[in-house]
Motif scaffolding. Structure first.
Motif, PDB file in Angstrom:
ATOM      1  N   ASP A 111       0.773  -1.386   0.160  1.00  0.00           N
ATOM      2  CA  ASP A 111      -0.194   0.031   0.114  1.00  0.00           C
ATOM      3  C   ASP A 111       0.975   1.385  -0.134  1.00  0.00           C
ATOM      4  O   ASP A 111       0.285   2.290   0.311  1.00  0.00           O
ATOM      5  CB  ASP A 111      -0.924   0.065   1.293  1.00  0.00           C
ATOM      6  CG  ASP A 111      -0.244  -0.052   2.627  1.00  0.00           C
ATOM      7  OD1 ASP A 111       1.006  -0.176   2.664  1.00  0.00           O
ATOM      8  OD2 ASP A 111      -0.793   0.213   3.486  1.00  0.00           O
ATOM      9  N   LYS A 112       2.052   1.130  -0.490  1.00  0.00           N
ATOM     10  CA  LYS A 112       3.064   2.030  -0.657  1.00  0.00           C
ATOM     11  C   LYS A 112       3.576   2.802   0.790  1.00  0.00           C
ATOM     12  O   LYS A 112       3.848   3.907   0.667  1.00  0.00           O
ATOM     13  CB  LYS A 112       2.657   3.144  -1.519  1.00  0.00           C
ATOM     14  CG  LYS A 112       2.241   2.806  -2.675  1.00  0.00           C
ATOM     15  CD  LYS A 112       2.867   3.457  -3.976  1.00  0.00           C
ATOM     16  CE  LYS A 112       2.037   2.944  -5.206  1.00  0.00           C
ATOM     17  NZ  LYS A 112       2.821   2.525  -6.113  1.00  0.00           N
ATOM     18  N   LYS A 113       3.219   2.365   1.800  1.00  0.00           N
ATOM     19  CA  LYS A 113       3.606   2.627   3.206  1.00  0.00           C
ATOM     20  C   LYS A 113       5.092   2.292   3.539  1.00  0.00           C
ATOM     21  O   LYS A 113       5.574   1.057   3.421  1.00  0.00           O
ATOM     22  CB  LYS A 113       2.822   2.082   4.259  1.00  0.00           C
ATOM     23  CG  LYS A 113       2.827   2.698   5.615  1.00  0.00           C
ATOM     24  CD  LYS A 113       1.822   2.075   6.600  1.00  0.00           C
ATOM     25  CE  LYS A 113       2.085   2.566   7.841  1.00  0.00           C
ATOM     26  NZ  LYS A 113       1.218   1.806   9.170  1.00  0.00           N
ATOM     27  N   ASN A 114       5.780   3.379   4.057  1.00  0.00           N
ATOM     28  CA  ASN A 114       7.149   2.870   4.494  1.00  0.00           C
ATOM     29  C   ASN A 114       6.960   2.253   5.678  1.00  0.00           C
ATOM     30  O   ASN A 114       6.567   2.866   6.801  1.00  0.00           O
ATOM     31  CB  ASN A 114       8.143   4.073   4.471  1.00  0.00           C
ATOM     32  CG  ASN A 114       8.347   4.573   3.158  1.00  0.00           C
ATOM     33  OD1 ASN A 114       8.479   3.999   2.231  1.00  0.00           O
ATOM     34  ND2 ASN A 114       8.635   5.981   3.014  1.00  0.00           N
ATOM     35  N   ILE A 115       7.925   1.238   5.937  1.00  0.00           N
ATOM     36  CA  ILE A 115       8.110   0.549   7.036  1.00  0.00           C
ATOM     37  C   ILE A 115       9.517   0.639   7.535  1.00  0.00           C
ATOM     38  O   ILE A 115      10.654   0.221   6.901  1.00  0.00           O
ATOM     39  CB  ILE A 115       7.780  -1.058   6.844  1.00  0.00           C
ATOM     40  CG1 ILE A 115       6.381  -1.280   6.232  1.00  0.00           C
ATOM     41  CG2 ILE A 115       8.122  -1.811   8.523  1.00  0.00           C
ATOM     42  CD1 ILE A 115       5.328  -0.743   7.247  1.00  0.00           C
ATOM     43  N   LEU A 116       9.859   1.182   8.875  1.00  0.00           N
ATOM     44  CA  LEU A 116      11.101   1.285   9.303  1.00  0.00           C
ATOM     45  C   LEU A 116      11.647  -0.255  10.073  1.00  0.00           C
ATOM     46  O   LEU A 116      10.845  -0.734  11.087  1.00  0.00           O
ATOM     47  CB  LEU A 116      11.111   2.310  10.395  1.00  0.00           C
ATOM     48  CG  LEU A 116      12.431   2.833  11.026  1.00  0.00           C
ATOM     49  CD1 LEU A 116      13.813   3.141  10.063  1.00  0.00           C
ATOM     50  CD2 LEU A 116      12.455   3.832  11.983  1.00  0.00           C
ATOM     51  N   HIS A 117      12.663  -0.398   9.674  1.00  0.00           N
ATOM     52  CA  HIS A 117      13.356  -1.840  10.383  1.00  0.00           C
ATOM     53  C   HIS A 117      14.518  -1.309  11.041  1.00  0.00           C
ATOM     54  O   HIS A 117      15.303  -0.384  10.834  1.00  0.00           O
ATOM     55  CB  HIS A 117      13.653  -2.857   9.112  1.00  0.00           C
ATOM     56  CG  HIS A 117      12.239  -3.422   8.347  1.00  0.00           C
ATOM     57  ND1 HIS A 117      12.025  -4.633   8.506  1.00  0.00           N
ATOM     58  CD2 HIS A 117      11.716  -2.692   7.467  1.00  0.00           C
ATOM     59  CE1 HIS A 117      11.012  -4.737   7.738  1.00  0.00           C
ATOM     60  NE2 HIS A 117      11.020  -3.658   7.066  1.00  0.00           N
ATOM     61  N   GLN A 118      15.104  -2.123  12.121  1.00  0.00           N
ATOM     62  CA  GLN A 118      16.280  -2.030  12.871  1.00  0.00           C
ATOM     63  C   GLN A 118      16.852  -3.464  12.825  1.00  0.00           C
ATOM     64  O   GLN A 118      15.861  -4.521  13.459  1.00  0.00           O
ATOM     65  CB  GLN A 118      16.154  -1.531  14.023  1.00  0.00           C
ATOM     66  CG  GLN A 118      17.310  -1.522  14.733  1.00  0.00           C
ATOM     67  CD  GLN A 118      17.349  -1.013  16.427  1.00  0.00           C
ATOM     68  OE1 GLN A 118      16.146  -0.951  16.943  1.00  0.00           O
ATOM     69  NE2 GLN A 118      18.415  -0.377  16.624  1.00  0.00           N
ATOM     70  N   SER A 119      17.825  -3.744  12.308  1.00  0.00           N
ATOM     71  CA  SER A 119      18.644  -4.862  12.191  1.00  0.00           C
ATOM     72  C   SER A 119      19.607  -4.838  13.446  1.00  0.00           C
ATOM     73  O   SER A 119      20.332  -3.925  13.364  1.00  0.00           O
ATOM     74  CB  SER A 119      19.280  -5.272  11.013  1.00  0.00           C
ATOM     75  OG  SER A 119      20.089  -6.461  10.984  1.00  0.00           O
ATOM     76  N   ILE A 120      19.657  -5.864  14.173  1.00  0.00           N
ATOM     77  CA  ILE A 120      20.424  -5.838  15.239  1.00  0.00           C
ATOM     78  C   ILE A 120      21.461  -7.140  15.330  1.00  0.00           C
ATOM     79  O   ILE A 120      20.978  -8.325  15.170  1.00  0.00           O
ATOM     80  CB  ILE A 120      19.882  -5.508  16.498  1.00  0.00           C
ATOM     81  CG1 ILE A 120      19.244  -4.572  16.566  1.00  0.00           C
ATOM     82  CG2 ILE A 120      20.973  -5.484  17.868  1.00  0.00           C
ATOM     83  CD1 ILE A 120      18.151  -4.140  18.120  1.00  0.00           C
ATOM     84  N   ILE A 121      22.735  -7.272  15.210  1.00  0.00           N
ATOM     85  CA  ILE A 121      23.601  -8.318  15.544  1.00  0.00           C
ATOM     86  C   ILE A 121      24.367  -8.332  16.861  1.00  0.00           C
ATOM     87  O   ILE A 121      24.978  -7.379  17.170  1.00  0.00           O
ATOM     88  CB  ILE A 121      24.615  -8.253  14.286  1.00  0.00           C
ATOM     89  CG1 ILE A 121      24.073  -8.354  12.856  1.00  0.00           C
ATOM     90  CG2 ILE A 121      25.501  -9.808  14.359  1.00  0.00           C
ATOM     91  CD1 ILE A 121      24.952  -8.035  11.718  1.00  0.00           C
TER      92      ILE A 121
END
Length: 129
Positions: A111-121
């Motif tokens: 639906d063209k909505k931006n989703i913020l992700h955080q990758s943690i190692i």
């Protein structure tokens, strides 16, 4: 002999102090890799419900003759400030493993909505000696 015994006791106490310091730097020793992964999930579940675990990768293991490195990677989604808070709390209060890397990125939903992700190692080191 009393002087030697006192010196040995001081050396043992110094070694215990050094081990505790290193545990704090690189994560706890002697805890199974699956237990650490479960502790990461448990710690994360104690935060705001607007933070969601998007992906949990399988544990990566690297071994050489002296030590084994275990890497744990998770991907969470949510609000920037809440994810920064999660990162801060992991860094300050989580003692089973240490953060080695973190990055933010966005994806676009259908639906063209931006989703913020955080990758943690996270990583742990186990001495093989």
């Amino acid at each position: 002999n009393t002087k030697e015994g006192t010196s040995e006791a001081l050396n043992i106490e110094q070694l215990k102090s050094d081990i505790a310091y290193l545990d704090n730097l690189i994560g706890k020793r002697g805890i199974g890799k699956e237990k650490i992964q479960n502790e990461i999930i448990t710690f994360l579940s104690g935060f705001d419900k607007n933070i969601a675990l998007h992906q949990l990768r399988t544990i990566h293991e690297y071994t050489n003759t002296d030590y084994t490195i275990y890497s744990y990677q998770l991907d969470i989604i949510g609000d920037l400030n809440k994810m920064l808070h999660v990162l801060y709390e992991f860094e300050k209060k989580f003692h089973y493993s240490k953060i080695m890397s973190s990055r933010f990125y966005t994806t676009i939903q259908s639906d063209k909505k931006n989703i913020l992700h955080q990758s943690i190692i996270f990583q742990n080191y186990e001495d093989k000696k």
